[in-house]
Design a protein around this motif. Sequence first.
Motif, mmCIF file in Angstrom:
data_model
loop_
_atom_site.group_PDB
_atom_site.id
_atom_site.type_symbol
_atom_site.label_atom_id
_atom_site.label_comp_id
_atom_site.label_asym_id
_atom_site.label_seq_id
_atom_site.Cartn_x
_atom_site.Cartn_y
_atom_site.Cartn_z
ATOM 1 N N ILE A 77 94.267 45.413 25.662
ATOM 2 C CA ILE A 77 93.536 46.196 26.659
ATOM 3 C C ILE A 77 94.490 47.261 27.172
ATOM 4 O O ILE A 77 95.590 46.944 27.625
ATOM 5 C CB ILE A 77 93.050 45.308 27.833
ATOM 6 N N ASN A 78 94.084 48.515 27.078
ATOM 7 C CA ASN A 78 94.945 49.577 27.605
ATOM 8 C C ASN A 78 94.516 49.924 29.023
ATOM 9 O O ASN A 78 93.343 50.007 29.331
ATOM 10 C CB ASN A 78 94.924 50.813 26.697
ATOM 11 N N LEU A 79 95.503 50.073 29.877
ATOM 12 C CA LEU A 79 95.255 50.410 31.274
ATOM 13 C C LEU A 79 96.158 51.574 31.666
ATOM 14 O O LEU A 79 97.323 51.376 32.001
ATOM 15 C CB LEU A 79 95.577 49.212 32.171
ATOM 16 N N PRO A 80 95.653 52.801 31.607
ATOM 17 C CA PRO A 80 96.454 53.939 32.071
ATOM 18 C C PRO A 80 96.738 53.805 33.562
ATOM 19 O O PRO A 80 96.035 53.102 34.283
ATOM 20 C CB PRO A 80 95.563 55.147 31.794
ATOM 21 N N LYS A 87 87.696 43.595 37.281
ATOM 22 C CA LYS A 87 87.414 42.181 37.001
ATOM 23 C C LYS A 87 88.706 41.394 37.157
ATOM 24 O O LYS A 87 89.789 41.900 36.890
ATOM 25 C CB LYS A 87 86.893 41.991 35.575
ATOM 26 N N THR A 88 88.579 40.134 37.547
ATOM 27 C CA THR A 88 89.747 39.268 37.612
ATOM 28 C C THR A 88 90.138 38.855 36.197
ATOM 29 O O THR A 88 89.363 39.032 35.243
ATOM 30 C CB THR A 88 89.454 38.003 38.427
ATOM 31 N N ASN A 89 91.312 38.279 36.052
ATOM 32 C CA ASN A 89 91.757 37.813 34.745
ATOM 33 C C ASN A 89 90.783 36.760 34.191
ATOM 34 O O ASN A 89 90.435 36.784 33.010
ATOM 35 C CB ASN A 89 93.170 37.241 34.833
ATOM 36 N N ILE A 90 90.313 35.861 35.034
ATOM 37 C CA ILE A 90 89.365 34.823 34.590
ATOM 38 C C ILE A 90 88.077 35.458 34.087
ATOM 39 O O ILE A 90 87.538 35.063 33.051
ATOM 40 C CB ILE A 90 89.087 33.819 35.733
ATOM 41 N N GLU A 91 87.571 36.465 34.798
ATOM 42 C CA GLU A 91 86.361 37.159 34.363
ATOM 43 C C GLU A 91 86.580 37.866 33.029
ATOM 44 O O GLU A 91 85.711 37.823 32.146
ATOM 45 C CB GLU A 91 85.905 38.169 35.426
ATOM 46 N N LEU A 92 87.745 38.505 32.863
ATOM 47 C CA LEU A 92 88.049 39.181 31.597
ATOM 48 C C LEU A 92 88.099 38.182 30.445
ATOM 49 O O LEU A 92 87.580 38.454 29.360
ATOM 50 C CB LEU A 92 89.374 39.938 31.696
ATOM 51 N N VAL A 93 88.722 37.023 30.668
ATOM 52 C CA VAL A 93 88.802 36.000 29.618
ATOM 53 C C VAL A 93 87.401 35.542 29.225
ATOM 54 O O VAL A 93 87.087 35.421 28.036
ATOM 55 C CB VAL A 93 89.674 34.808 30.081
ATOM 56 N N LYS A 97 85.746 36.055 25.491
ATOM 57 C CA LYS A 97 85.231 34.916 24.716
ATOM 58 C C LYS A 97 83.809 35.193 24.250
ATOM 59 O O LYS A 97 83.445 34.861 23.131
ATOM 60 C CB LYS A 97 85.294 33.632 25.542
ATOM 61 N N ILE A 98 83.014 35.819 25.094
ATOM 62 C CA ILE A 98 81.641 36.179 24.707
ATOM 63 C C ILE A 98 81.658 37.203 23.578
ATOM 64 O O ILE A 98 80.867 37.135 22.644
ATOM 65 C CB ILE A 98 80.855 36.719 25.927
ATOM 66 N N TYR A 99 82.581 38.172 23.635
ATOM 67 C CA TYR A 99 82.701 39.180 22.575
ATOM 68 C C TYR A 99 83.069 38.549 21.237
ATOM 69 O O TYR A 99 82.764 39.102 20.184
ATOM 70 C CB TYR A 99 83.743 40.233 22.934
ATOM 71 N N ASN A 100 83.776 37.420 21.283
ATOM 72 C CA ASN A 100 84.128 36.671 20.075
ATOM 73 C C ASN A 100 84.809 37.547 19.016
ATOM 74 O O ASN A 100 84.444 37.532 17.848
ATOM 75 C CB ASN A 100 82.884 35.977 19.504
#
Length: 150
Positions: A77-80, A87-93, A97-100
Amino acid sequence: MLLKAIYRPQNLYCLHLDTYSGNDIRSAAKSLAACFNNVFLASRSEYVTYGGFSRLRADINCMEDLLSKTQKWKYMINLPRQEYPLKTNIELVKILKIYNGSNDIEGITGKRMLPIRYQYKQEYVSSNSGRSLLLGTRELKEKSRITSPL
């Protein structure tokens, strides 16, 4: 502050410092990275111009460095510097996982397409600070050079 907000020990973090960065910032970033075994500076630095290819080149430099690491990772994930995760880290994870394993690269099509980005010439201009800025012109590109993102 960004690293403090998103840091997780199981993740890898590549910090790209613009070549314009002063010695104080470079020294502070090196000191910060030395505190963690999963934070490192990009091996190559770019003179980054917002909106220009150099911004992508900075990401590619970090991607190349990440590929050389022995630690396993699944997503990049790029973050300029001007962005902050909503989103929190838990939300991103959970989302990843949904993106698979698929990509999430937004394209602009239909009513959201911005022809000004590809129909008009752009040029680099030096600012008072010595940095290059990418500015749009009102001059249309030649028809054969216009490539639509569709």
